[in-house]
Design an enzyme around this catalytic site. Structure first.
Site, PDB file in Angstrom:
ATOM      1  CG  HIS A 136     -60.162  79.520  35.889  1.00 51.98           C
ATOM      2  ND1 HIS A 136     -60.312  80.555  36.785  1.00 51.98           N
ATOM      3  CD2 HIS A 136     -60.575  78.397  36.536  1.00 51.98           C
ATOM      4  CE1 HIS A 136     -60.789  80.080  37.932  1.00 51.98           C
ATOM      5  NE2 HIS A 136     -60.973  78.771  37.798  1.00 51.98           N
ATOM      6  CG  ASP A 175     -58.237  86.028  34.030  1.00 49.12           C
ATOM      7  OD1 ASP A 175     -59.275  85.715  33.406  1.00 49.12           O
ATOM      8  OD2 ASP A 175     -57.778  85.348  34.957  1.00 49.12           O
TER       9      ASP A 175
END
Length: 387
Positions: A131, A161
């Protein structure tokens, strides 16, 4: 009214979920592309409803079971006329599903195909899960975020991200799309989120190149090592952002706080001097509430501003003047406050053309555009190849 959107006529098939891919296709949709959000017939994209509404506006939605032959055939029909495909599976999954670039490019040579993954399609970590925090940590970026080396910080704006994944993928996709329009040949874009965040770590890279090592969080130019660039707590527990990196801004800052004795202590090479100045400014800002300091520095050329909460920023006159705040009412999810498209260009005005689709909301509409009849679509639906 004629559509002058820069990406009008561009069709995107978005197979991604969660954040990096959907935000990438959001930007494409806001700029006029016809983005089709493709979800499986099971869990689909399991982001929370309000987040779904924010990052999937201006898209259409279809649900396809790619593990069924009939579902795969329906997807391939869509791919024949698409300009862009974006997928976020782990490496190898697209191959196993029969929708890899090698397969699709034979059907559609102009296709731009982007794979977004944590570590890319090659290398020893290609299959590793992760992540945002993992990618920031793995690339040395998390090490640079925090007040000091003992207090690394988390961010509610996922840097890896969105910067390493979303924006870097968008850059690669649009470059490949531009070339496909003139050459007639698409490209495969292998987008590694960790590569993307590493490539943007330019400030610590500069420190490394200059000194042979990085400084810990809180010790470099932009992380708190200089008193002229930092966050200072006010009496009411809020903060002010002091960004007086240039001498002219620092001089004006010192004038406004009535401390001319500090003007020659701007960006000192002596760490002890910097710590002493920082301590004095800490005490000074703590003596008054944020509102006092915000008024003191308003309309003064010194790069000092209040640290706002998001709800305050959304009400700020600057963002309201720029039409950056979009108040909407989603028919299913209810009131949704969004940031508008940040791109301003001539002959283009951003608008909310459609709300974020519910899963499979436009399945029938989209499949009819490929030439399938109602009977064909009914048959596909009966087996849940599409929903």
């Amino acid at each position: 009214m004629n559509d002058t959107s820069p990406l009008r006529g561009v069709r995107v098939l978005d197979l991604t979920r969660l954040l990096p891919g959907p935000v990438c296709s959001l930007h494409l949709a806001d700029l006029g592309a016809d983005v089709i959000k493709i979800e499986d017939t099971g869990a689909g994209d399991y982001v929370p409803p309000i987040l779904r509404a924010i990052i999937n506006r201006n898209k259409r939605g279809i649900r396809i079971d790619l593990k069924q032959q009939r579902g795969l055939e329906a997807f391939l029909r869509l791919a024949r006329s698409a300009d862009i495909v974006i997928e976020g599976f782990r490496p190898g999954v697209a191959d196993r599903l029969g929708i890899s670039y090698d397969v699709l490019s034979k059907l559609n040579p102009k296709l731009v195909y982007c794979s977004i993954s944590g570590y890319g399609q090659t290398g020893p970590y290609r299959d590793a899960p992760g992540h945002d925090l993992n990618y920031c940590g793995f690339t040395g970026v998390a090490d640079q975020i925090g007040f000091d080396a003992q207090s690394p910080a988390l961010s509610n704006v996922p840097l890896a991200d969105l910067m390493g994944g979303t924006l870097t993928a968008l850059m690669g996709i649009q470059a490949a799309l531009f070339d496909a329009q003139r050459s007639g040949r698409g490209r495969y874009v292998d987008m590694s989120i960790s590569d993307g965040v590493l490539a943007h770590a330019v400030m610590p890279l500069a420190t490394l190149g200059t000194h042979g090592h990085t400084y810990p969080a809180g010790g470099d130019t932009l992380s708190g090592g200089l008193p002229c660039y930092g966050l200072y707590r006010t009496r009411d527990g809020r903060f002010m952002a002091v960004g007086a990196l240039e001498r002219k801004f620092w001089d004006r800052f010192c004038e406004l706080i009535e401390r001319p004795d500090l003007t020659d202590k701007h960006r000192s090479r002596d760490a002890a001097v910097n710590r002493a100045v920082h301590a004095e400014l800490t005490a000074l800002f703590a003596s008054q509430d944020q509102e006092h300091w915000a008024e003191r520095f308003r309309d003064n050329d010194c790069c000092v501003t209040p640290v706002l909460k998001l709800e305050e920023a959304l009400q700020h006159e600057q963002f309201r003047a720029r039409d950056m705040v979009l108040e909407t009412e989603h028919p299913t999810y209810g009131p949704v406050t969004q940031a508008a498209c940040p791109v301003r260009m001539s002959q283009f005005q951003f608008s909310l053309r459609r709300h974020a689709p519910l899963p499979g909301e436009h399945t029938r509409e989209i499949l009819k555009e490929t030439g399938l009849s109602d009977a064909d679509i009914n048959e596909l639906s009966s087996t849940r190849a599409v929903v």
